[in-house]
Design a protein around this motif. Structure first.
Motif, PDB file in Angstrom:
ATOM      1  N   ALA A 166     105.324-142.909 -21.213  1.00  0.00           N
ATOM      2  CA  ALA A 166     105.413-145.002 -21.680  1.00  0.00           C
ATOM      3  C   ALA A 166     104.442-146.009 -21.317  1.00  0.00           C
ATOM      4  O   ALA A 166     104.122-146.687 -21.991  1.00  0.00           O
ATOM      5  CB  ALA A 166     106.701-145.545 -20.840  1.00  0.00           C
ATOM      6  N   PHE A 167     103.959-145.913 -20.560  1.00  0.00           N
ATOM      7  CA  PHE A 167     102.695-146.372 -20.012  1.00  0.00           C
ATOM      8  C   PHE A 167     101.613-146.000 -21.397  1.00  0.00           C
ATOM      9  O   PHE A 167     101.276-146.860 -21.625  1.00  0.00           O
ATOM     10  CB  PHE A 167     102.124-145.645 -18.483  1.00  0.00           C
ATOM     11  N   PHE A 168     101.409-144.572 -21.157  1.00  0.00           N
ATOM     12  CA  PHE A 168     100.442-144.266 -23.098  1.00  0.00           C
ATOM     13  C   PHE A 168     100.717-145.352 -23.879  1.00  0.00           C
ATOM     14  O   PHE A 168     100.216-146.157 -24.435  1.00  0.00           O
ATOM     15  CB  PHE A 168     100.598-143.152 -22.811  1.00  0.00           C
ATOM     16  N   LYS A 169     102.355-145.472 -24.389  1.00  0.00           N
ATOM     17  CA  LYS A 169     102.124-145.867 -25.827  1.00  0.00           C
ATOM     18  C   LYS A 169     102.418-147.404 -25.392  1.00  0.00           C
ATOM     19  O   LYS A 169     101.907-147.987 -26.396  1.00  0.00           O
ATOM     20  CB  LYS A 169     103.973-145.658 -25.855  1.00  0.00           C
ATOM     21  N   ALA A 170     102.113-148.081 -24.528  1.00  0.00           N
ATOM     22  CA  ALA A 170     102.419-149.405 -24.408  1.00  0.00           C
ATOM     23  C   ALA A 170     101.516-150.529 -24.258  1.00  0.00           C
ATOM     24  O   ALA A 170     100.503-151.250 -24.274  1.00  0.00           O
ATOM     25  CB  ALA A 170     102.906-149.913 -22.721  1.00  0.00           C
ATOM     26  N   ASN A 171     100.229-148.939 -23.523  1.00  0.00           N
ATOM     27  CA  ASN A 171      99.405-149.392 -23.667  1.00  0.00           C
ATOM     28  C   ASN A 171      98.101-149.144 -25.421  1.00  0.00           C
ATOM     29  O   ASN A 171      96.971-148.835 -25.340  1.00  0.00           O
ATOM     30  CB  ASN A 171      97.986-148.631 -22.879  1.00  0.00           C
ATOM     31  N   ARG A 172      98.914-148.518 -25.904  1.00  0.00           N
ATOM     32  CA  ARG A 172      98.540-148.773 -27.419  1.00  0.00           C
ATOM     33  C   ARG A 172      97.456-147.710 -27.645  1.00  0.00           C
ATOM     34  O   ARG A 172      96.674-147.183 -28.688  1.00  0.00           O
ATOM     35  CB  ARG A 172      97.934-149.719 -28.724  1.00  0.00           C
ATOM     36  N   CYS A 173      98.101-145.826 -26.775  1.00  0.00           N
ATOM     37  CA  CYS A 173      97.470-144.836 -26.062  1.00  0.00           C
ATOM     38  C   CYS A 173      98.073-143.788 -27.972  1.00  0.00           C
ATOM     39  O   CYS A 173      98.979-144.016 -27.646  1.00  0.00           O
ATOM     40  CB  CYS A 173      96.950-144.124 -25.405  1.00  0.00           C
ATOM     41  N   LEU A 174      97.284-142.799 -28.307  1.00  0.00           N
ATOM     42  CA  LEU A 174      97.399-142.220 -28.939  1.00  0.00           C
ATOM     43  C   LEU A 174      97.003-141.096 -28.286  1.00  0.00           C
ATOM     44  O   LEU A 174      96.297-140.437 -27.651  1.00  0.00           O
ATOM     45  CB  LEU A 174      96.366-141.904 -30.517  1.00  0.00           C
ATOM     46  N   LEU A 175      98.301-140.184 -28.457  1.00  0.00           N
ATOM     47  CA  LEU A 175      98.537-138.933 -27.306  1.00  0.00           C
ATOM     48  C   LEU A 175      98.323-137.669 -29.075  1.00  0.00           C
ATOM     49  O   LEU A 175      99.124-137.503 -29.962  1.00  0.00           O
ATOM     50  CB  LEU A 175      99.784-138.185 -27.418  1.00  0.00           C
ATOM     51  N   ILE A 176      97.242-136.529 -28.846  1.00  0.00           N
ATOM     52  CA  ILE A 176      97.044-135.661 -29.719  1.00  0.00           C
ATOM     53  C   ILE A 176      97.163-134.562 -28.842  1.00  0.00           C
ATOM     54  O   ILE A 176      96.566-133.734 -27.829  1.00  0.00           O
ATOM     55  CB  ILE A 176      95.569-135.748 -30.067  1.00  0.00           C
TER      56      ILE A 176
ATOM     57  N   VAL B 133      97.282-132.540 -23.713  1.00  0.00           N
ATOM     58  CA  VAL B 133      96.919-133.611 -24.689  1.00  0.00           C
ATOM     59  C   VAL B 133      95.175-134.291 -24.145  1.00  0.00           C
ATOM     60  O   VAL B 133      94.678-134.553 -23.351  1.00  0.00           O
ATOM     61  CB  VAL B 133      98.049-134.267 -24.987  1.00  0.00           C
ATOM     62  N   TYR B 134      95.129-134.531 -25.762  1.00  0.00           N
ATOM     63  CA  TYR B 134      93.689-136.448 -25.616  1.00  0.00           C
ATOM     64  C   TYR B 134      94.685-137.523 -26.359  1.00  0.00           C
ATOM     65  O   TYR B 134      95.432-137.603 -26.879  1.00  0.00           O
ATOM     66  CB  TYR B 134      93.043-135.111 -26.675  1.00  0.00           C
ATOM     67  N   ILE B 135      94.130-138.471 -25.286  1.00  0.00           N
ATOM     68  CA  ILE B 135      94.166-139.612 -25.826  1.00  0.00           C
ATOM     69  C   ILE B 135      93.323-140.461 -26.324  1.00  0.00           C
ATOM     70  O   ILE B 135      91.686-140.528 -25.710  1.00  0.00           O
ATOM     71  CB  ILE B 135      94.787-140.126 -24.254  1.00  0.00           C
ATOM     72  N   THR B 136      93.430-140.958 -27.070  1.00  0.00           N
ATOM     73  CA  THR B 136      92.539-141.659 -27.876  1.00  0.00           C
ATOM     74  C   THR B 136      93.093-143.103 -28.219  1.00  0.00           C
ATOM     75  O   THR B 136      94.190-143.486 -27.765  1.00  0.00           O
ATOM     76  CB  THR B 136      91.750-141.125 -29.014  1.00  0.00           C
ATOM     77  N   LYS B 137      92.240-144.158 -28.945  1.00  0.00           N
ATOM     78  CA  LYS B 137      93.655-145.136 -29.560  1.00  0.00           C
ATOM     79  C   LYS B 137      93.126-145.349 -31.319  1.00  0.00           C
ATOM     80  O   LYS B 137      92.020-144.803 -31.438  1.00  0.00           O
ATOM     81  CB  LYS B 137      93.463-146.339 -28.668  1.00  0.00           C
ATOM     82  N   GLU B 138      93.481-146.319 -31.519  1.00  0.00           N
ATOM     83  CA  GLU B 138      93.085-146.130 -32.915  1.00  0.00           C
ATOM     84  C   GLU B 138      91.953-146.621 -33.354  1.00  0.00           C
ATOM     85  O   GLU B 138      91.034-145.946 -34.372  1.00  0.00           O
ATOM     86  CB  GLU B 138      93.865-147.149 -34.291  1.00  0.00           C
ATOM     87  N   GLN B 139      91.499-147.677 -33.003  1.00  0.00           N
ATOM     88  CA  GLN B 139      90.092-148.074 -32.791  1.00  0.00           C
ATOM     89  C   GLN B 139      88.698-146.659 -32.613  1.00  0.00           C
ATOM     90  O   GLN B 139      87.772-146.852 -32.970  1.00  0.00           O
ATOM     91  CB  GLN B 139      88.993-149.009 -31.497  1.00  0.00           C
ATOM     92  N   PHE B 140      89.129-145.739 -31.815  1.00  0.00           N
ATOM     93  CA  PHE B 140      88.458-144.949 -31.770  1.00  0.00           C
ATOM     94  C   PHE B 140      88.678-143.364 -32.355  1.00  0.00           C
ATOM     95  O   PHE B 140      88.077-142.301 -33.014  1.00  0.00           O
ATOM     96  CB  PHE B 140      88.143-144.483 -30.517  1.00  0.00           C
TER      97      PHE B 140
END
Length: 184
Positions: free
Chosen positions: A21-31, A56-63
């Motif tokens: 939930a923390f990662f989703k709230a921070n708009r992170c994508l989990l791969i 998993v790997y964490i990124t966001k839309e911008q990257f």
């Protein structure tokens, strides 16, 4: 040789729901760590019990355009090249399927620069700043400095679990061992 940011910590498996939930709230994508087909960014739920996810790997839309997959022919899957990708590696730790007496350490890890063909490549400053912020905010929200190990953090829930179960840190600092565990 590369420069990196790394945080080692212990959490309990049921905490993954609030971490997700923390990662989703921070708009992170989990791969997912490895994907069997031509790679596409797969935003997964790490708290789901459908599949045991260890990393998993964490990124966001911008990257996301700076996520680099490599194909491993012997296993017939693609994996994220964390060294060159704009992603944070998250090893979930926890209890592995083959042993419920050892709580494995978790880790957030990201490279900020790396060598490619003998040339130093620095990752995008926006990505590095974002990754530092994500790791910092994660530590603030979920972790405390470990009273049992100088090199690790742990969650408050994990500290309670250690006390209630008399778990001990194994010599290498990678696992918390419950009494009566059959150590190899």
């Amino acid at each position: 040789m590369s420069k990196s940011i790394q945080t080692n910590f212990f959490i309990l498996p049921y905490e993954l729901k609030s971490i997700d939930a923390f990662f989703k709230a921070n708009r992170c994508l989990l791969i997912k760590k490895d994907v069997p087909k031509e790679p596409a960014l797969l935003d997964i739920d790490i708290s789901s019990s459908k599949e045991k996810v260890l990393q998993v790997y964490i990124t966001k839309e911008q990257f996301k355009n700076n996520i680099h997959f490599k194909y491993l022919q012997s296993k017939d899957y693609y994996y994220v090249d964390v060294l060159s990708s704009h992603a944070i590696e998250f090893s979930l730790g926890g209890f592995y399927p083959f042993n419920d007496k050892e709580l494995n350490r978790s880790r957030l890890y990201v490279t900020t620069e790396f060598y490619e063909d003998r040339q130093l490549v620095k990752k995008n400053a926006d990505f590095v700043n974002w990754a530092r912020r994500v790791v910092r905010d994660f530590k603030k929200k979920f972790l405390i400095k470990s009273p049992i190990s100088l090199n690790n953090y742990l969650s408050e829930e994990c500290l309670k679990w250690i006390s209630a179960n008399d778990a001990k840190l194994e010599a290498g600092g990678q696992k918390l061992i419950l009494p009566g565990a059959n150590l190899k």
